[in-house]
Design a protein around this motif. Structure first.
Motif, PDB file in Angstrom:
ATOM      1  N   TYR A   5       0.828  -1.204   0.000  1.00  0.00           N
ATOM      2  CA  TYR A   5       0.000   0.000   0.000  1.00  0.00           C
ATOM      3  C   TYR A   5       0.866   1.260   0.000  1.00  0.00           C
ATOM      4  O   TYR A   5       0.583   2.211  -0.735  1.00  0.00           O
ATOM      5  N   THR A  21      -4.736  -0.326  -3.723  1.00  0.00           N
ATOM      6  CA  THR A  21      -5.566   0.776  -3.276  1.00  0.00           C
ATOM      7  C   THR A  21      -6.111   0.502  -1.874  1.00  0.00           C
ATOM      8  O   THR A  21      -5.907  -0.577  -1.310  1.00  0.00           O
ATOM      9  N   ARG A  22      -6.841   1.487  -1.330  1.00  0.00           N
ATOM     10  CA  ARG A  22      -7.453   1.305  -0.012  1.00  0.00           C
ATOM     11  C   ARG A  22      -8.452   0.158  -0.032  1.00  0.00           C
ATOM     12  O   ARG A  22      -8.555  -0.605   0.913  1.00  0.00           O
ATOM     13  N   VAL A  30      -6.690  -3.101   0.239  1.00  0.00           N
ATOM     14  CA  VAL A  30      -6.215  -3.357   1.598  1.00  0.00           C
ATOM     15  C   VAL A  30      -7.338  -3.904   2.473  1.00  0.00           C
ATOM     16  O   VAL A  30      -7.136  -4.834   3.263  1.00  0.00           O
TER      17      VAL A  30
END
Length: 227
Positions: free
Chosen positions: A152, A158-159, A162
């Protein structure tokens, strides 16, 4: 007056980022075997256990009176006890990250991206190079989390990726390590092959991650509109 044609090809460095050599596949196989527990107990070839991450990480020895003979002491509470426990995890995490850095240098992540993207992208919606973090989590939750953070921070995921990876890792974290160490106490009472509960728990990790992915794409979709 002639116009210079604009090339539609990817930059050389980007095009070669995921170029995979035979050595990269060898590095990927080696890291998967080391972190998957495949070397832990091989009949007739016990020496292979020396290359298993659980063996390399080791364990603290037993004490005559575990209630008092610990570095924390009797009734260790508060933030100090938590810090001492966390400190005991540092060598294992450092070892895992060091090994992963070596295998990454030899192309293990590139090979994982090439091989696992066709599997992980349709099911979980995440790129294949996350597979190394997921595989690592089967043995070490700390190393898996650290590798996820590294991906990350380097903006390779990307978020949303994650969160999905976190859902996969949180369910049955350290699955192989915990199953064959703590869970082995129940093996004698099992009425079915030992491998079946392990496979079931692995499948449920995917079920949980798929459910989280569905929620992120529906209920929480607006939270990721800017990505």
């Amino acid at each position: 007056m002639s116009e210079t044609p604009i090339s539609t090809d990817k930059p050389a460095d980007e095009a070669s980022e995921w170029k995979v050599s035979k050595g990269a596949y060898i590095a990927l196989i080696a890291v998967v075997l080391m972190f998957s527990g495949a070397f832990l107990k091989v009949d007739g070839m016990a020496w292979l256990g020396a290359f298993d991450f659980t063996t390399l990480g080791g364990a603290f020895g037993t004490m005559k009176n575990p209630a008092t003979n610990t570095f924390v002491g009797t009734g260790g509470l508060s933030a100090k006890a938590g810090f001492l426990f966390a400190l005991s995890l540092v060598p294992t995490v450092m070892l895992a990250l060091g090994l992963l850095e070596i295998f990454t240098h030899y192309g293990a992540i590139r090979a994982a991206h090439r091989l696992l993207t066709p599997l992980l992208k349709p099911i979980l919606g995440i790129p294949g190079h996350t597979g190394l973090a997921l595989i690592t989590d089967l043995q070490s939750t700390d190393a898996g989390a650290a590798l996820s953070k590294e991906l990350y921070d380097s903006k390779r995921i990307t978020r949303k990726d994650v969160v999905i990876m976190g859902a996969w890792q949180y369910s049955g974290a350290g699955l192989i390590n915990n199953y064959f160490s703590i869970g082995s106490a129940m093996f004698a009472s099992l009425t079915l092959p030992v491998i079946i509960p392990l496979v079931l728990m692995l499948v449920m990790k995917f079920v949980g991650a798929v459910f989280v992915r569905l929620m992120l794409n529906t209920v929480y979709k607006k939270d990721f509109d800017n990505e």
